[in-house]
Design an enzyme around this catalytic site. Structure first.
Site, mmCIF file in Angstrom:
data_model
loop_
_atom_site.group_PDB
_atom_site.id
_atom_site.type_symbol
_atom_site.label_atom_id
_atom_site.label_comp_id
_atom_site.label_asym_id
_atom_site.label_seq_id
_atom_site.Cartn_x
_atom_site.Cartn_y
_atom_site.Cartn_z
ATOM 1 N N HIS A 311 0.946 -7.584 -7.208
ATOM 2 C CA HIS A 311 1.444 -7.173 -5.899
ATOM 3 C C HIS A 311 2.184 -5.867 -6.056
ATOM 4 O O HIS A 311 2.844 -5.650 -7.075
ATOM 5 C CB HIS A 311 2.379 -8.249 -5.318
ATOM 6 C CG HIS A 311 2.599 -8.096 -3.853
ATOM 7 N ND1 HIS A 311 3.569 -7.276 -3.343
ATOM 8 C CD2 HIS A 311 1.949 -8.643 -2.805
ATOM 9 C CE1 HIS A 311 3.506 -7.335 -2.023
ATOM 10 N NE2 HIS A 311 2.535 -8.150 -1.674
ATOM 11 N N ASP A 369 -2.271 -15.256 -1.909
ATOM 12 C CA ASP A 369 -3.710 -15.485 -1.736
ATOM 13 C C ASP A 369 -4.317 -16.334 -2.844
ATOM 14 O O ASP A 369 -5.428 -16.835 -2.700
ATOM 15 C CB ASP A 369 -4.443 -14.142 -1.654
ATOM 16 C CG ASP A 369 -4.136 -13.438 -0.356
ATOM 17 O OD1 ASP A 369 -4.137 -14.117 0.677
ATOM 18 O OD2 ASP A 369 -3.888 -12.225 -0.374
#
Ligand code: CMC
Length: 435
Positions: A311, A369
């Site tokens: 991320h 996710d």
């Protein structure tokens, strides 16, 4: 800018007598920010930050992330507390209005949203223009953009009441649009919203029910859906939110801006990752193939990523991933799904990656996710719907950030500059004189 300047940075351009003093602004929490707005006037230079890794593009009071500590706050409230105690519509109220509602305010808000769940009947026909196998995200981009052709009465972005109605319409209609995209894929009749149902429940009803039979939404699934929506509701200045803000900075109407956000979300580096995770797990196929797959990921020439890992902001566990991992176990347990092979494979992959030097050195942890696809699959959604569900949930974040931008007195059209490395000025030559 409401952040206060307590100190400054003075920079001098080598080889000149030019210098610039940049105020350093503090927000309520998080790193300080150098205000570089004078730098071009003072020094005649731009700043360079492709990917905006070091650039605060706006002031916001909505969502805060501490990527090193793995903290996510909506309007100051930790995501863990909201996930445990709140509901999606209460979170929507919070994101839009800045405070948690009283019971009366929440009731009024819920009724306001539920009143707008139906689509203009002509929009039904709009669906017929798509191929039957159209990806739900393609349908969402088209239909949401088209809402601006149907709701002319709320398009004045300078009118607060128009902004409010457009926000309500978008939040309310998104589940209907997404559920109908799926119904169109399958050829089943479109189901109209039932306003006696809760928000997540209504979506599950429109998605699963058929007119020929009674359909009762499973409360376990409705709660899981509501939780997934809370976790995806906002995430600060990510790519799709920045797209919505940039589109909105031109004065474009909110439906057009949210359609732009949906397009941006679709990419596999962003919201499309949940779909990509399932494809990756299917390709890996078995725990014994994990080492070979990870070798491919580490080979820079392969362009293969461990989807659902890494991320831009989190250099620690994504707090949403922790919550969703637990929810995944709970839902699978409550649905009586024991030893789901995909979950087992995902857990083993996570364990191996978290102990692998490549991922440890780069601080790559599972993001939201990594697990959302597994839970959505267990709930019966086809992979093509995963990102569409993300878009349904993120609409409140997009529209809250859009409204905040419109109300910001410092708001200007977003217009980045560049470092130009193409040819300098040259003369046009007729075709016969070229080469
Ligand atoms: N698999 C393998 N290597 C990775 C991964 C990954 N998933 N993510 C980052 N890296 C490597 C990257 O190659 C780079 O290595 P090196 O320093 O040797 O060049 C290093 O880690 C730093 O990564 P980066 O590319 O500078 O990171 P970024 O901030 O530009 O990208 C990201 C962030 C989310 C796009 C990226 O981590 C990624 O592509 N992850 C997989 C897709 C994904 O799961 N996306 C969902 C994000 S969370 C939900 C959302 O935003 O919608």
């Amino acid at each position: 800018m409401s952040g206060s300047a307590k100190r400054s940075i003075t920079i001098t351009l080598d080889g000149t007598n030019k210098s610039s003093t940049l105020p350093v602004l503090s927000g309520s929490i998080g790193p300080e920010v150098a205000d570089i707005r004078r730098i071009y006037a003072d020094l005649g230079i731009f700043t360079y930050d492709p990917g905006y890794g070091a650039t605060a593009a706006c002031e916001s009071k909505i969502t805060y992330i501490d990527g090193d500590a793995g903290v996510l706050l909506y309007r100051g409230y930790p995501i863990e507390q909201l996930a445990e105690h709140s509901s999606f519509l209460e979170v929507c109220y919070l994101l839009m209005n800045g405070e948690l509602p009283t019971p009366a305010q929440l009731r009024e808000y819920e009724m306001g949203i539920l009143r707008h769940t139906m689509l203009h009947e002509q929009i039904r026909q709009f669906y017929n223009g798509f191929r039957r196998d159209a990806h739900p995200m393609a349908v969402m981009c088209g239909v949401v953009g088209a809402l601006s052709a149907f709701y002319h009465d709320s398009l004045d972005i300078n009118n607060p009441e128009h902004r409010r109605i457009s926000a309500f319409r978008l939040i309310a209609k998104m589940p209907t649009i997404a559920a109908w995209a799926h119904k169109y894929n399958t050829g089943q009749p479109f189901m109209y919203p039932q306003n006696r149902l809760g928000y997540a429940e209504n979506f599950l009803y429109m998605f699963n029910a058929v007119p020929a039979e009674e359909y009762k939404v499973n409360p376990i699934l409705a709660r899981a859906m509501d939780l997934i929506m809370i976790l995806h509701a906002d995430h600060e200045q990510n790519a799709s939110t920045s797209t919505v803000r940039l589109s909105g900075s031109t004065g474009a109407n909110p439906f057009a801006c949210i359609a732009a956000g949906i397009a941006s979300l679709w990419g596999p580096a962003h919201g499309g990752a949940n779909e990509a995770v399932l494809k990756m797990l299917a390709d890996i196929g078995h725990v014994r193939n994990i080492p070979e797959f990870l070798s491919e990921v580490k080979d820079k020439g392969s362009h293969t990523k461990l989807m659902g890992f890494g991320h831009r902001v989190y250099k620690n566990y994504d707090p949403r991933a922790k919550i969703i991992q637990k929810a995944c176990h709970d839902v699978l347990g409550e649905l009586g799904i024991k030893g789901d092979p995909l979950l087992d494979l995902a857990l083993e992959l996570e364990k191996i990656a978290l102990n692998d030097k490549y991922f440890v050195d780069r601080k790559l942890y599972p993001n939201v996710d990594f697990y959302s696809g597994i839970i959505l699959k267990a709930m019966g959604f086809p992979t093509s719907m995963f990102t569409a569900l993300f878009a349904v949930s993120r609409t409140v974040g997009w529209i809250s950030q859009w409204a905040e931008m419109i109300e910001d007195p410092e708001q200007r059209i977003g217009r980045p500059r560049q470092i130009y490395t193409g040819p300098t000025q040259r003369e046009y030559l007729p075709p016969g004189q070229r080469g």
